[in-house]
Each structure stands twice: as structure tokens, then as C-alpha cells.
Design a protein around this motif. Structure first.
Motif, PDB file in Angstrom:
ATOM      1  N   GLY A 256       4.969 -26.064  35.473  1.00  0.00           N
ATOM      2  CA  GLY A 256       5.676 -27.269  34.999  1.00  0.00           C
ATOM      3  C   GLY A 256       4.272 -28.250  34.359  1.00  0.00           C
ATOM      4  O   GLY A 256       3.416 -27.944  34.781  1.00  0.00           O
ATOM      5  N   ARG A 257       5.075 -29.252  33.304  1.00  0.00           N
ATOM      6  CA  ARG A 257       4.273 -30.338  33.190  1.00  0.00           C
ATOM      7  C   ARG A 257       3.959 -31.227  34.039  1.00  0.00           C
ATOM      8  O   ARG A 257       2.687 -31.515  34.219  1.00  0.00           O
ATOM      9  CB  ARG A 257       4.647 -30.901  31.778  1.00  0.00           C
ATOM     10  CG  ARG A 257       3.888 -31.843  31.261  1.00  0.00           C
ATOM     11  CD  ARG A 257       4.720 -32.274  30.167  1.00  0.00           C
ATOM     12  NE  ARG A 257       5.576 -33.314  29.897  1.00  0.00           N
ATOM     13  CZ  ARG A 257       5.979 -34.121  29.998  1.00  0.00           C
ATOM     14  NH1 ARG A 257       4.813 -34.790  30.554  1.00  0.00           N
ATOM     15  NH2 ARG A 257       7.036 -34.560  30.296  1.00  0.00           N
ATOM     16  N   THR A 258       5.049 -32.038  34.514  1.00  0.00           N
ATOM     17  CA  THR A 258       4.383 -32.864  36.175  1.00  0.00           C
ATOM     18  C   THR A 258       4.958 -32.932  37.368  1.00  0.00           C
ATOM     19  O   THR A 258       4.521 -32.946  38.398  1.00  0.00           O
ATOM     20  CB  THR A 258       5.577 -33.935  35.755  1.00  0.00           C
ATOM     21  OG1 THR A 258       6.733 -33.735  35.297  1.00  0.00           O
ATOM     22  CG2 THR A 258       4.509 -34.337  34.365  1.00  0.00           C
ATOM     23  N   ARG A 259       6.249 -31.542  37.255  1.00  0.00           N
ATOM     24  CA  ARG A 259       7.126 -31.210  38.444  1.00  0.00           C
ATOM     25  C   ARG A 259       6.002 -30.295  39.749  1.00  0.00           C
ATOM     26  O   ARG A 259       6.453 -30.982  40.589  1.00  0.00           O
ATOM     27  CB  ARG A 259       8.098 -30.257  38.392  1.00  0.00           C
ATOM     28  CG  ARG A 259       9.119 -29.994  39.530  1.00  0.00           C
ATOM     29  CD  ARG A 259      10.776 -29.316  39.166  1.00  0.00           C
ATOM     30  NE  ARG A 259      11.132 -30.022  38.388  1.00  0.00           N
ATOM     31  CZ  ARG A 259      12.776 -29.712  38.309  1.00  0.00           C
ATOM     32  NH1 ARG A 259      12.999 -28.704  38.240  1.00  0.00           N
ATOM     33  NH2 ARG A 259      13.289 -31.224  37.844  1.00  0.00           N
ATOM     34  N   GLY A 260       5.525 -29.475  39.301  1.00  0.00           N
ATOM     35  CA  GLY A 260       4.501 -28.639  40.613  1.00  0.00           C
ATOM     36  C   GLY A 260       3.482 -30.042  40.393  1.00  0.00           C
ATOM     37  O   GLY A 260       3.251 -30.292  41.928  1.00  0.00           O
ATOM     38  N   PRO A 261       2.071 -30.553  39.855  1.00  0.00           N
ATOM     39  CA  PRO A 261       1.944 -31.305  40.460  1.00  0.00           C
ATOM     40  C   PRO A 261       1.952 -32.233  41.243  1.00  0.00           C
ATOM     41  O   PRO A 261       1.546 -32.752  42.079  1.00  0.00           O
ATOM     42  CB  PRO A 261       1.130 -32.027  38.787  1.00  0.00           C
ATOM     43  CG  PRO A 261       1.412 -30.378  37.886  1.00  0.00           C
ATOM     44  CD  PRO A 261       2.645 -30.301  38.290  1.00  0.00           C
ATOM     45  N   ARG A 262       3.777 -33.252  40.879  1.00  0.00           N
ATOM     46  CA  ARG A 262       4.259 -33.636  41.769  1.00  0.00           C
ATOM     47  C   ARG A 262       4.152 -33.512  43.173  1.00  0.00           C
ATOM     48  O   ARG A 262       4.581 -34.234  44.196  1.00  0.00           O
ATOM     49  CB  ARG A 262       5.224 -34.985  41.334  1.00  0.00           C
ATOM     50  CG  ARG A 262       5.215 -35.715  40.272  1.00  0.00           C
ATOM     51  CD  ARG A 262       6.772 -36.019  39.918  1.00  0.00           C
ATOM     52  NE  ARG A 262       6.214 -37.115  38.573  1.00  0.00           N
ATOM     53  CZ  ARG A 262       6.161 -38.618  38.805  1.00  0.00           C
ATOM     54  NH1 ARG A 262       5.663 -38.889  40.151  1.00  0.00           N
ATOM     55  NH2 ARG A 262       5.758 -39.382  38.414  1.00  0.00           N
ATOM     56  N   LEU A 263       4.863 -31.638  42.708  1.00  0.00           N
ATOM     57  CA  LEU A 263       5.210 -31.382  43.993  1.00  0.00           C
ATOM     58  C   LEU A 263       3.850 -30.614  45.273  1.00  0.00           C
ATOM     59  O   LEU A 263       4.296 -30.668  46.962  1.00  0.00           O
ATOM     60  CB  LEU A 263       6.046 -30.468  44.471  1.00  0.00           C
ATOM     61  CG  LEU A 263       7.451 -30.754  43.663  1.00  0.00           C
ATOM     62  CD1 LEU A 263       8.091 -29.926  43.535  1.00  0.00           C
ATOM     63  CD2 LEU A 263       7.831 -31.492  45.086  1.00  0.00           C
ATOM     64  N   VAL A 264       2.567 -31.147  44.817  1.00  0.00           N
ATOM     65  CA  VAL A 264       1.435 -30.235  45.870  1.00  0.00           C
ATOM     66  C   VAL A 264       1.518 -31.131  47.008  1.00  0.00           C
ATOM     67  O   VAL A 264       1.009 -30.287  48.456  1.00  0.00           O
ATOM     68  CB  VAL A 264      -0.070 -30.696  44.807  1.00  0.00           C
ATOM     69  CG1 VAL A 264      -1.061 -30.162  45.769  1.00  0.00           C
ATOM     70  CG2 VAL A 264       0.380 -29.864  43.734  1.00  0.00           C
ATOM     71  N   ALA A 265       1.188 -32.139  47.343  1.00  0.00           N
ATOM     72  CA  ALA A 265       1.406 -33.066  48.231  1.00  0.00           C
ATOM     73  C   ALA A 265       2.161 -33.049  49.151  1.00  0.00           C
ATOM     74  O   ALA A 265       1.779 -33.172  50.412  1.00  0.00           O
ATOM     75  CB  ALA A 265       1.118 -34.262  48.269  1.00  0.00           C
ATOM     76  N   MET A 266       3.715 -32.682  49.242  1.00  0.00           N
ATOM     77  CA  MET A 266       4.646 -32.637  49.694  1.00  0.00           C
ATOM     78  C   MET A 266       4.741 -31.529  50.496  1.00  0.00           C
ATOM     79  O   MET A 266       4.909 -31.042  51.300  1.00  0.00           O
ATOM     80  CB  MET A 266       5.917 -32.594  48.816  1.00  0.00           C
ATOM     81  CG  MET A 266       7.578 -32.604  49.713  1.00  0.00           C
ATOM     82  SD  MET A 266       8.346 -32.808  48.496  1.00  0.00           S
ATOM     83  CE  MET A 266      10.262 -31.890  49.817  1.00  0.00           C
ATOM     84  N   PHE A 267       4.315 -30.386  49.822  1.00  0.00           N
ATOM     85  CA  PHE A 267       3.894 -28.709  50.765  1.00  0.00           C
ATOM     86  C   PHE A 267       3.091 -29.120  51.197  1.00  0.00           C
ATOM     87  O   PHE A 267       2.814 -28.333  52.166  1.00  0.00           O
ATOM     88  CB  PHE A 267       3.891 -27.661  49.667  1.00  0.00           C
ATOM     89  CG  PHE A 267       5.381 -27.478  48.704  1.00  0.00           C
ATOM     90  CD1 PHE A 267       6.468 -27.062  49.164  1.00  0.00           C
ATOM     91  CD2 PHE A 267       5.258 -27.469  46.998  1.00  0.00           C
ATOM     92  CE1 PHE A 267       7.155 -26.963  48.187  1.00  0.00           C
ATOM     93  CE2 PHE A 267       5.996 -27.251  46.436  1.00  0.00           C
ATOM     94  CZ  PHE A 267       7.671 -27.016  46.715  1.00  0.00           C
TER      95      PHE A 267
END
Length: 455
Positions: A256-267
Motif C-alpha cells: 500500500g501507499r501508507t498502510r503498510g509503512p504505518r504498520l511496520v513498527a507495530m509488527f
């Protein structure tokens, strides 16, 4: 009461007029015919057996109810129906339960209440019954809307058809309740964990009924019923190694454009700090010590588990709760390696925090739903893994990152007491759940035995 010894009992018949299979018992007392309908042949056979035993013993049969003295129960003493007791049980438990617990209790009752009914005419479809139970009957007064006329008819049928709670003292009835929770709504066998959770709800209900003197004993103790076996250990095939974990996190950035990058730290928090998804969802900047060099520290205070808005106190999909298996205001400290410190610092520098300090949210400030981050995760697996790995259990769910973290710590030789403290487990549970993930234990044990035999 007026009684008669003139009794005749006929064979059981299949009720051809019913939409769902049912069986009719017919008998005559003092010249007057009687009948009773049951949902299963086993229930009908049990009832016939009781009638015949009473007749053989020479018991008088009541002319009003058509039942022998041993089976006739005055209406005043019949007590609540199962449906009525289930509603009072839910009302009493609501305020003290988390949203997910309310959901678990309700879905157990969605299986039980329709099954514990007589076959009165006009039985609604099971889906209609479940809809009324889920959307109205088991909600607090302030959460309920107005019932549409057709729903009122369904609710009225449930009230009239529900079996008396005391009927569950009959082994054949309580067994039918257990059989109901062993099936999914589509009739296929339910998962072992689902059956275990639903049986726990039924058991607690029956214990409450005993405590409130609605039942003399817990009827579950009278039947031998074996639930599906639940695997209490983590499958080692789900745990990624450090190289695979890094590859997955890199792949998440590409989704995705922003969803994936926003979730990296959470994972990354799930892998490097073994956080549960609801703990990562509730993580705030003030919970994190992130030095420019070396190890950092996370001090967990709250979790934000996801549930349907119907069950939460806030009316939102996430309620703030205390940590799992901890006292309400207890905290848990987790030292975090430099790799996670760097990822968190970069995340905060790029996306900032919510007003309350929360780190992980969508571009609109909302918490990520489990369906949203799971979809990102599955796409990342397809990018990072081979076709064979994608088809395997390897990191099949985001939660498997937590399993991989705990397995890594144990295999690295970290004392189980320290691992349990960081992961939020008891030591006994930790060693039981992760027993299959401990690598090299057999070889070490064999070496120790060999040495002992040589002495």
C-alpha cells in the motif's frame, strides 16, 4: 389431584409437518389423548421410557397434565426457563466483563438457546432466532433498539418454547446442549478451542444456577462427554527466524501507499518485544524509553482489545483495558533491543503520535482493525516468502510474531522466569505452551544420560 391408572402409551412418530426434524410422543390417560413433541428421537425415547417405568411401578397419572406423580411439576415451582435464566445471567455478568468476554458468552448462548426449546408451531429459522438474541435479548436495556413486529414474534416464540431450566437436570437434555456447542451454525464440527470456550460458559452458567438455588446440582457433572482435544502448545512451524522476520518487516513497508509503512513498527513490537496485538494497539510514547544508542525499555500499562461495538463500553471497536492476567493497574516492563528502538524512533519521527500519545493508528487517527492489519500481513507474506512458505503455517498470523519472539528468547538461554515476565505469562504456562519450540533439548538430554550411564 385427580388421577387415573388407565394409561396407554403408543410408539414414537416422526412429525412430518415440522420444518425441522421432530418426534411426537402420544399416550392416553383416563381416556384422554396426550402428546408431546421433541427435537430429537433420543429425547422422545427418554420421555417414553420415563412414562413406561412409572406405569409399571403403578404410579397414578394426573388427569390434568397427563403425567405420573414423579414427573408432574406444579407450575409455580417450575422456575425460570433456560432463555430467561440466560438473560438474567448476561445482565449480571455484563458490567464485570470485558467486551471480548461478553462476545464469547453471547455466541455460546446463540448455540444453546435455540437448541433448548420445544417444537412449538411456527418455529422461526435459526438465523432469525440468533439475530434476535444477538441484537436484542442479551444486550442491556440502554443498548436495545425497538423490535420490529416480525422480530417481536420471534422473541415471543423463544419465550414460549424455551425449556424449563430444571429440564437440564435430565442427562439427555444437558447432552443435547453439549452437542449443540460442538457444532458451528452451519452444522459442521466447531474448532476445539471454540467448543472449549462455549462449554466453559455453559459450566459457569450452571454453577451460577446452583449458587442461586435454581438448580440442585450442576447437570454437567452427571454426563460423560468428551470435548475435542485442544492443542495447548505452539506449533514450532509457525515461528520465523530473525532473518525471515526482517524480510517480512521489509515486505510490510511495500504494502500500500501508507498502510503498510504505518504498520511496520507495530509488527516489529510483536516480534522484538513479544507484544500481543491489543498491547501494541495501546502503546503510547510515554510508555517507551528510546535512547539514541543501546537497549530501550517499554513499560506496558494498558491494552486496547478489539471487539464489535455492540459489546464495548465505549461504543467503539476498541475499549481500553488492563493487561491480560494482571491486576487492573499493574504494569509490565520489557527491555527492547536496539533494532526495535531504531524502528520506533523512525516511526515517531515520520508519523508522530495521537493526542493521547498512541503510536499506531491510521492516517485518520483511528486504531487499525484486525482485518486491516491481517490483510497487510498476508500481502507481506506473499512478497517475502516462496510459494511453499506461503502455503505453510510459517508466520500465518501476525500473532505468530509473538510466538517467534518467545521461542527465540527461550532458545537463546534466557531464564524462563525472565521470559515469562517479559511475555506476560506464568512460568508453568510458558513452558507448557512453548515446549515444542525449544530446540536442541533432546540432544542435550541424551548427552546428559549418556554421561550418567558412563559414570
Amino acid at each position: 389431584m385427580n388421577t387415573s391408572y388407565d394409561v396407554r402409551i403408543w410408539d414414537i412418530r416422526r412429525n412430518a409437518s415440522s420444518k425441522t426434524p421432530s418426534y411426537v410422543v402420544r399416550w392416553k390417560v383416563g381416556g384422554k389423548e396426550r402428546s408431546k413433541t421433541f427435537r430429537t428421537k433420543a429425547l422422545a425415547e427418554s420421555f417414553v421410557s420415563d412414562l413406561r417405568q412409572a406405569a409399571r411401578k403403578g404410579e397414578p397419572f394426573d388427569l390434568v397434565t397427563g403425567l405420573p406423580e414423579s414427573m408432574a411439576k406444579p407450575a409455580a415451582d417450575s422456575g425460570p426457563t433456560f432463555f430467561g435464566f440466560a438473560r438474567s445471567y448476561m445482565a449480571a455478568r455484563w458490567v464485570h466483563s470485558a467486551a471480548r468476554t461478553r462476545e464469547t458468552m453471547t455466541y455460546a448462548l446463540l448455540s444453546l438457546v435455540p437448541a433448548l426449546t420445544t417444537d412449538l408451531p411456527g418455529r422461526p429459522d435459526d438465523e432469525e432466532l440468533r439475530a434476535v438474541l444477538r441484537d436484542y435479548a442479551f444486550l442491556p436495556d440502554k443498548r436495545r433498539g425497538e423490535l420490529r413486529p416480525e422480530r417481536k414474534a420471534v422473541f415471543g416464540w423463544l419465550e414460549a418454547a424455551s425449556l424449563p431450566l430444571t429440564d437440564l437436570l435430565e442427562p439427555v437434555i444437558i447432552r443435547s446442549a453439549l452437542d449443540a456447542i460442538a457444532l458451528r451454525f452451519d452444522g459442521r464440527p466447531a474448532a476445539a478451542n471454540t467448543v472449549r470456550r462455549k462449554r466453559a460458559v455453559l459450566h459457569h452458567m450452571m454453577e451460577s444456577a446452583v449458587e442461586l438455588k435454581k438448580l440442585s446440582v450442576n447437570p454437567l457433572h452427571a454426563v460423560k462427554w468428551k470435548p475435542p482435544k485442544v492443542s495447548g502448545t505452539v506449533d514450532p512451524r509457525t515461528a520465523v527466524n530473525p532473518m525471515q522476520a526482517r524480510k517480512l518487516l521489509d515486505a510490510v513497508r511495500q504494502v500500500g501507499r501508507t498502510r503498510g509503512p504505518r504498520l511496520v513498527a507495530m509488527f516489529a513490537c510483536m516480534y522484538y518485544a513479544a507484544l500481543r496485538p491489543e498491547e501494541a494497539s495501546g502503546l503510547r510514547r510515554q510508555n517507551c524509553v528510546l535512547p539514541t544508542e543501546g537497549w530501550g525499555l517499554i513499560t506496558l500499562e494498558k491494552a486496547r482489545p478489539q471487539a464489535n461495538k455492540r459489546w464495548t463500553d465505549s461504543g467503539e471497536t476498541h475499549d481500553e483495558r488492563g493487561l491480560k492476567h494482571r491486576a487492573k493497574d499493574d504494569t509490565r516492563e520489557i527491555p527492547i533491543p536496539p533494532a526495535l528502538v531504531t524502528i520506533l524512533r523512525e516511526h515517531i519521527g515520520t508519523y508522530g503520535t495521537e493526542k493521547d500519545g498512541r503510536l499506531f493508528r491510521t492516517g485518520k487517527g483511528r486504531p487499525f482493525s484486525s482485518s486491516a492489519y491481517s490483510a497487510v500481513w498476508q500481502e507481506a507474506r506473499r512478497l517475502a516468502f516462496t510459494a511453499e512458505q506461503v502455503a505453510s503455517p510459517l508466520a500465518a498470523r501476525p500473532y505468530d510474531l509473538r510466538h517467534a519472539a518467545v521461542s527465540l528468547w527461550l532458545n537463546a538461554g534466557v531464564p524462563p522466569t525472565e521470559v515469562a515476565q517479559r511475555a506476560g505469562h506464568g512460568v508453568d504456562v510458558l513452558l507448557r505452551v512453548y515446549a515444542k519450540c525449544l530446540e536442541g533439548q533432546r540432544d542435550r538430554a541424551n548427552g546428559q544420560i549418556t554421561k550418567a550411564l558412563e559414570d
